[in-house]
Design a protein around this motif. Sequence first.
Motif, PDB file in Angstrom:
ATOM      1  N   ARG A  36      11.387  21.331 -39.482  1.00 52.55           N
ATOM      2  CA  ARG A  36      10.759  20.987 -40.726  1.00 52.55           C
ATOM      3  C   ARG A  36       9.690  19.947 -40.450  1.00 52.55           C
ATOM      4  O   ARG A  36       8.569  20.250 -41.199  1.00 52.55           O
ATOM      5  CB  ARG A  36      11.641  20.634 -41.735  1.00 52.55           C
ATOM      6  CG  ARG A  36      12.623  21.514 -42.408  1.00 52.55           C
ATOM      7  CD  ARG A  36      13.648  21.012 -43.305  1.00 52.55           C
ATOM      8  NE  ARG A  36      14.543  22.141 -43.919  1.00 52.55           N
ATOM      9  CZ  ARG A  36      15.591  21.903 -44.490  1.00 52.55           C
ATOM     10  NH1 ARG A  36      15.905  20.503 -44.958  1.00 52.55           N
ATOM     11  NH2 ARG A  36      16.237  22.814 -45.204  1.00 52.55           N
ATOM     12  N   LEU A  37       9.942  18.957 -39.800  1.00 52.60           N
ATOM     13  CA  LEU A  37       8.866  18.047 -39.669  1.00 52.60           C
ATOM     14  C   LEU A  37       7.724  18.506 -38.940  1.00 52.60           C
ATOM     15  O   LEU A  37       6.483  18.261 -39.021  1.00 52.60           O
ATOM     16  CB  LEU A  37       9.308  16.622 -38.992  1.00 52.60           C
ATOM     17  CG  LEU A  37      10.372  15.846 -39.662  1.00 52.60           C
ATOM     18  CD1 LEU A  37      11.117  14.646 -38.891  1.00 52.60           C
ATOM     19  CD2 LEU A  37       9.494  15.312 -41.030  1.00 52.60           C
ATOM     20  N   THR A  94      14.441  14.998 -43.383  1.00 52.04           N
ATOM     21  CA  THR A  94      15.294  14.192 -42.394  1.00 52.04           C
ATOM     22  C   THR A  94      16.634  14.415 -42.481  1.00 52.04           C
ATOM     23  O   THR A  94      17.190  14.046 -41.418  1.00 52.04           O
ATOM     24  CB  THR A  94      14.637  12.608 -42.559  1.00 52.04           C
ATOM     25  OG1 THR A  94      15.332  12.212 -43.735  1.00 52.04           O
ATOM     26  CG2 THR A  94      13.230  12.357 -42.683  1.00 52.04           C
ATOM     27  N   GLY A  95      17.126  14.736 -43.580  1.00 55.99           N
ATOM     28  CA  GLY A  95      18.634  14.638 -43.637  1.00 55.99           C
ATOM     29  C   GLY A  95      19.227  13.401 -44.180  1.00 55.99           C
ATOM     30  O   GLY A  95      20.594  13.469 -44.289  1.00 55.99           O
ATOM     31  N   VAL A 126       5.010  10.412 -41.918  1.00 55.38           N
ATOM     32  CA  VAL A 126       4.812  11.583 -40.661  1.00 55.38           C
ATOM     33  C   VAL A 126       3.428  11.757 -40.260  1.00 55.38           C
ATOM     34  O   VAL A 126       2.679  12.200 -41.254  1.00 55.38           O
ATOM     35  CB  VAL A 126       5.360  12.731 -41.446  1.00 55.38           C
ATOM     36  CG1 VAL A 126       5.291  13.931 -40.178  1.00 55.38           C
ATOM     37  CG2 VAL A 126       6.895  12.447 -41.744  1.00 55.38           C
ATOM     38  N   PRO A 127       3.029  11.238 -39.247  1.00 55.46           N
ATOM     39  CA  PRO A 127       1.643  11.235 -38.527  1.00 55.46           C
ATOM     40  C   PRO A 127       1.488  12.856 -38.196  1.00 55.46           C
ATOM     41  O   PRO A 127       2.534  13.426 -37.647  1.00 55.46           O
ATOM     42  CB  PRO A 127       1.259  10.247 -37.776  1.00 55.46           C
ATOM     43  CG  PRO A 127       2.878   9.926 -37.349  1.00 55.46           C
ATOM     44  CD  PRO A 127       3.643  10.131 -38.515  1.00 55.46           C
ATOM     45  N   HIS A 147       4.689   9.787 -33.754  1.00 52.06           N
ATOM     46  CA  HIS A 147       6.050   9.570 -34.074  1.00 52.06           C
ATOM     47  C   HIS A 147       6.447   9.387 -35.820  1.00 52.06           C
ATOM     48  O   HIS A 147       5.465   8.787 -36.078  1.00 52.06           O
ATOM     49  CB  HIS A 147       6.663   8.493 -33.268  1.00 52.06           C
ATOM     50  CG  HIS A 147       6.839   8.596 -31.799  1.00 52.06           C
ATOM     51  ND1 HIS A 147       7.541   9.581 -31.357  1.00 52.06           N
ATOM     52  CD2 HIS A 147       6.194   7.912 -31.185  1.00 52.06           C
ATOM     53  CE1 HIS A 147       7.335   9.673 -30.061  1.00 52.06           C
ATOM     54  NE2 HIS A 147       6.369   8.723 -29.758  1.00 52.06           N
ATOM     55  N   SER A 148       7.265  10.097 -36.103  1.00 53.76           N
ATOM     56  CA  SER A 148       7.873   9.932 -37.650  1.00 53.76           C
ATOM     57  C   SER A 148       8.572   8.672 -37.543  1.00 53.76           C
ATOM     58  O   SER A 148       9.253   8.340 -36.775  1.00 53.76           O
ATOM     59  CB  SER A 148       8.836  11.063 -38.047  1.00 53.76           C
ATOM     60  OG  SER A 148       9.828  11.135 -37.255  1.00 53.76           O
ATOM     61  N   LEU A 149       8.348   7.824 -38.817  1.00 57.68           N
ATOM     62  CA  LEU A 149       9.304   6.410 -39.192  1.00 57.68           C
ATOM     63  C   LEU A 149       9.760   6.672 -40.518  1.00 57.68           C
ATOM     64  O   LEU A 149       9.131   7.115 -41.317  1.00 57.68           O
ATOM     65  CB  LEU A 149       7.993   5.621 -38.905  1.00 57.68           C
ATOM     66  CG  LEU A 149       8.380   4.013 -39.526  1.00 57.68           C
ATOM     67  CD1 LEU A 149       9.368   3.678 -38.641  1.00 57.68           C
ATOM     68  CD2 LEU A 149       7.221   3.326 -39.448  1.00 57.68           C
TER      69      LEU A 149
END
Length: 159
Positions: A5-6, A33-34, A51-52, A56-58
Amino acid sequence: MYPHRLDDLRARLANAGFDAGVFTDDDTVYYLTGFYDYLHMDFGRPTILVVPRHGHSLLITPSIELEMAQATAHVDKIMAWNDGLGEEWRETLPDVLSGIGQIAIEQLQMPPPVRSYLETLVGGEKLADVTAITADMRMIKTSEELQMARHAGQVAMAM
C-alpha cells in the motif's frame, strides 16, 4: 499488504506531482501502516504519517503509543514525542519536510493545529488535497483484503 500500500501510494503521489504525503487521519494511518492510535486528536495527541515519494516513511506518535506502534506499524521509522517536552510532535517535521515541494494532505481530515503548523512550516501553497487518491486506493480490494473481510464475517457469525 501494508508495504504494498505504501509503494502504491508513493507511485500515485509521484503521478500526481506530489513529493510527499502527510497523513493524520487515524483510518488512513491504519489503512497504510496497520497501526491504530487510540489516543488520537480526540485527546489532542496527533499521530502523523509522512510518506515521501522517495525515501523512508515516518510515523510520529505519542510516546504512550510507542510500543503498539513498534508492534504493528509497517513503516521505516517511528519517532515518539512527549507532552510538554520540546516542540512535541512539531520537533521532527522541519527536518523531514525540508526541501520538499508539493505536499499531499487530506484537507478535511487533518486537525487544524497540524494543518496550521504545516502552513507556517512549508507555506500553504505547497499543500494540496490527496483525498481522491486515498479514496481511490481503498475502492478496489485486493484478494488479501477480501479474505480478511470474509474471515471477519465468519468470526462475527460465530460470535
